[in-house]
Design a protein around this motif. Structure first.
Motif, short mmCIF file in Angstrom:
data_model
loop_
_atom_site.label_atom_id
_atom_site.label_comp_id
_atom_site.label_asym_id
_atom_site.label_seq_id
_atom_site.Cartn_x
_atom_site.Cartn_y
_atom_site.Cartn_z
N PRO A 137 -75.15 -50.85 -5.30
CA PRO A 137 -74.17 -51.51 -6.08
C PRO A 137 -74.67 -52.68 -6.85
CG PRO A 137 -74.01 -51.25 -3.60
CD PRO A 137 -75.05 -50.76 -3.93
N LEU A 138 -74.20 -52.72 -8.15
CA LEU A 138 -74.56 -53.95 -8.93
C LEU A 138 -73.38 -54.46 -9.76
CD1 LEU A 138 -76.50 -55.32 -11.05
CD2 LEU A 138 -76.31 -53.27 -12.55
N VAL A 139 -73.13 -55.84 -9.30
CA VAL A 139 -71.95 -56.67 -9.41
C VAL A 139 -72.41 -57.91 -10.33
CG1 VAL A 139 -70.04 -58.10 -8.36
CG2 VAL A 139 -70.70 -55.79 -7.33
N LEU A 154 -70.04 -52.64 0.15
CA LEU A 154 -71.07 -52.35 1.16
C LEU A 154 -70.52 -52.08 2.28
CD1 LEU A 154 -73.13 -55.75 0.61
CD2 LEU A 154 -73.80 -53.51 0.06
N THR A 155 -69.22 -52.37 2.56
CA THR A 155 -68.44 -52.06 3.72
C THR A 155 -67.93 -50.69 3.77
OG1 THR A 155 -67.69 -54.26 4.44
CG2 THR A 155 -66.53 -52.62 5.40
N THR A 156 -67.29 -50.06 2.24
CA THR A 156 -66.50 -48.93 2.21
C THR A 156 -67.50 -47.86 1.92
OG1 THR A 156 -65.96 -49.36 0.02
CG2 THR A 156 -64.39 -50.02 1.83
N LYS A 157 -68.61 -48.36 1.42
CA LYS A 157 -69.79 -47.34 0.69
C LYS A 157 -69.30 -46.49 -0.21
CE LYS A 157 -72.57 -47.90 4.67
NZ LYS A 157 -73.32 -48.61 4.03
N GLN A 158 -67.96 -47.09 -0.89
CA GLN A 158 -67.29 -46.30 -1.82
C GLN A 158 -67.14 -47.02 -3.18
OE1 GLN A 158 -65.67 -43.29 -1.25
NE2 GLN A 158 -66.48 -43.33 0.52
N ALA A 199 -58.78 -47.99 -6.75
CA ALA A 199 -58.94 -46.91 -5.60
C ALA A 199 -59.05 -45.60 -6.24
CB ALA A 199 -58.02 -47.03 -4.61
N THR A 200 -58.05 -45.52 -7.39
CA THR A 200 -58.14 -44.04 -8.04
C THR A 200 -58.34 -44.51 -9.62
OG1 THR A 200 -55.84 -44.16 -8.30
CG2 THR A 200 -56.85 -43.25 -6.30
N GLN A 201 -58.55 -43.39 -10.39
CA GLN A 201 -58.55 -43.61 -11.78
C GLN A 201 -57.20 -44.07 -12.15
OE1 GLN A 201 -61.67 -43.71 -13.59
NE2 GLN A 201 -60.13 -44.73 -15.05
N ALA A 235 -68.90 -62.12 -4.69
CA ALA A 235 -69.53 -61.83 -3.34
C ALA A 235 -68.44 -61.12 -2.33
CB ALA A 235 -69.92 -63.01 -2.66
N LYS A 236 -67.22 -61.29 -2.54
CA LYS A 236 -66.10 -60.79 -1.75
C LYS A 236 -65.90 -59.19 -2.24
CE LYS A 236 -61.00 -60.79 -1.09
NZ LYS A 236 -59.70 -61.37 -1.42
N HIS A 237 -66.12 -59.05 -3.68
CA HIS A 237 -65.81 -57.56 -4.15
C HIS A 237 -67.40 -56.78 -3.54
CE1 HIS A 237 -64.37 -54.36 -6.61
NE2 HIS A 237 -65.57 -54.30 -6.78
N LEU A 238 -68.28 -57.44 -3.60
CA LEU A 238 -69.68 -56.88 -3.27
C LEU A 238 -69.38 -56.25 -1.68
CD1 LEU A 238 -72.38 -55.40 -3.78
CD2 LEU A 238 -73.29 -57.88 -3.62
N GLU A 239 -68.93 -57.29 -0.95
CA GLU A 239 -68.92 -57.13 0.45
C GLU A 239 -67.91 -55.89 0.75
OE1 GLU A 239 -68.05 -59.76 4.40
OE2 GLU A 239 -66.50 -59.87 2.85
N LEU A 240 -66.99 -55.59 -0.10
CA LEU A 240 -66.06 -54.57 -0.23
C LEU A 240 -66.91 -53.23 -0.33
CD1 LEU A 240 -63.00 -53.55 0.27
CD2 LEU A 240 -62.86 -54.05 -2.16
#
Length: 507
Positions: free
Chosen positions: A138-140, A186-190, A256-258, A179-184
């Motif tokens: 991930p690169l944020v 890292l957590t979902t791995k999506q 979440a989707t295109q 940071a909040k988005h990066l956590e998302l």
């Protein structure tokens, strides 16, 4: 432990401005913190209004280990020199290479950097980071609201998240959002789907202010569109003084989707386009503005504050033009103050003369702006300063400032802040450090476009915008564009850009 490489490299480039950004400019920082390396980055980036500082706070709260590389910024100006860019980026990339196993990378960038050798400074940074970390890590990135976002930036980053306030009182908040988005991630791995839309007209700086409509309402509606399906959505009005194809406003969404991302981006883009007529307003000439301010001041209980918008050092001006000072003196304004005029030679002469002395100076006017010249006059030296102070207002957010040897000079009943370094006058402390109490003035003329409003709106009776000669025209159609993308309108409802054509304002 989650390990995140972090860094920051910020510059807003006005390709029409008179002075380039050198490596030494980034070492000093101007209105930004001084350059820091490695562990010193984490010491510098604390409790200040900067994206990286907000990220550091949230990363520590989450127990992440940070691997800091470099942090630096410089006052907006013309192009970043190739030497400065390559030296700074090398430290950043080498630091990421040497970091060992990483879980992600976070960078605090501006988004409107043009260099001597690259149109898209940030796109190249992100491409080089990707070469090191591969396509999966991930690169944020946090960006300035004035980012001129490019397809390459969108391609290489997993998320770009822009400020939502101008004045930028939410820079640290944007780091927290990253940071909040990066956590998302890292957590979902999506990965999230991306949508990117470029808008069809340039928006002048003065009408990008998020305190006013239509920008205020656009950001309110944008925030309401975020949800689990679209965790982050940004509108960057752009920095309308960079002569390259991707200059201009943009919207970028992550879904979440295109379909989710596309729907959110299209909704915001359509909203912005519907307000094209509203991105305009009244600009005064120097004499009109001063006379109107003097009339208003007769019955005002608070200062009338004028933006000297075209010499804004926050948009590439050298902060040394004299048009507004001349208008104040010419119209015999009283209880008036203006700043900051950047002129190390005059500041030195004031220090050599001493408090109470009179000095004859060729003040300011040294950046070669058409219609401007040094102001040859005799001034009284009222106060001197070493230029070291804290700017506690909501824009600078408690930053340590270094304006170098500085002085308060008086001519008639007009006081002038003169400095040896330049930074946008966006904090009341930038008057107080040379003994001028801004709340006691009838008229204040700030070399700023919008950022000053964060600290001055609460003390102002009324705000006016004036256009004296300067490097950042209030009317974007007056700039000599040569390389915009064909078809983009050079102002709201203005002419469409056509390569190799001479374009004139439509009004």
């Amino acid at each position: 432990m989650t390990r995140i490489a972090v860094g920051g490299f910020l510059h807003e480039t006005n390709t029409f401005a008179p002075t380039k950004a050198t490596y030494d400019d980034f070492v000093h920082g101007g209105g930004w913190p001084a350059m820091a390396f490695g562990p010193d980055v984490l010491k510098t980036m604390r409790n200040i209004n900067v994206g990286l500082a907000g990220f550091v706070e949230q990363a520590e709260a989450r127990g992440w280990e940070m691997v800091p590389t470099i942090s630096c910024g410089a006052s907006p100006s013309a192009h970043v020199t190739e030497d400065a860019y390559e030296r700074i980026v090398k430290v950043m990339i080498d630091g990421i290479k040497a970091a060992g196993p990483l879980d992600a990378v976070y960078l605090d960038l501006h988004g409107a950097m043009v260099t001597e050798h690259l149109d898209d400074g940030e796109g190249e940074i992100l491409a080089r980071v990707r070469q090191v970390i591969g396509k999966d890590l991930p690169l944020v990135v946090s960006l300035d609201l004035h980012a001129n976002v490019t397809p390459e930036m969108v391609e290489h980053a997993d998320a770009l998240i822009a400020y939502r306030t101008y004045p930028h009182v939410d820079m640290a908040d944007t780091g927290r959002a990253a940071a909040k988005h990066l956590e998302l991630l890292l957590t979902t791995k999506q990965k999230f789907a991306k949508a990117f839309r470029q808008l069809p007209f340039l928006i002048p700086l003065s009408w990008q202010c998020s305190n006013d409509q239509p920008t205020k309402g656009i950001y309110q509606k944008l925030a309401a569109l975020e949800d689990d399906a679209v965790p982050t959505l940004s509108f960057a009005p752009g920095f309308p003084a960079a002569d390259f194809a991707h200059c201009g406003p943009s919207v970028f969404a992550y879904g979440a989707t295109q379909a989710d991302a596309d729907a959110a981006a299209d909704t915001v883009a359509a909203l912005i386009e519907s307000h094209e007529d509203d991105f305009d307003g009244r600009i005064f000439t120097p004499d009109e503005g001063v006379r109107h301010a003097m009339e208003l001041a007769k019955t005002a209980n608070r200062p009338i504050v004028i933006a000297d918008t075209q010499d804004n050092p926050g948009a590439g001006g050298d902060s040394d033009t004299t048009g507004m000072l001349r208008a104040l003196v010419r119209n015999s304004a009283s209880r008036a103050a203006t700043g900051v005029i950047y002129d190390p030679v005059s500041a030195k002469a004031a220090h050599e003369a001493g408090v109470g002395a009179t000095v004859t100076l060729a003040l300011g006017g040294k950046s070669g702006i058409p219609g401007d010249a040094p102001y040859q006059e005799t001034f009284v030296v009222e106060q001197l300063s070493d230029g070291q102070f804290v700017a506690p207002g909501p824009y600078y957010g408690g930053r340590d400032m270094d304006m170098g040897p500085s002085a308060c000079l008086r001519i008639g009943d007009v006081r002038v802040v003169v400095s040896s370094h330049k930074a946008q006058l966006a904090d009341q402390a930038m008057y107080r450090y040379v003994g001028i109490e801004p709340t006691e003035q009838a008229i204040l003329v700030n070399k700023s476009s919008v950022h000053f409003r964060a600290d001055f709106e609460p003390i102002a009776e009324q705000l006016l915008i004036c256009a004296a000669p300067g490097a950042m025209p209030a009317d974007t159609a007056t700039l000599p564009w040569t390389r915009l993308r064909p078809g983009i309108r050079i102002k709201p409802n203005g002419a469409a850009f056509a390569p190799a054509n001479t374009l004139r304002s439509t009004g």
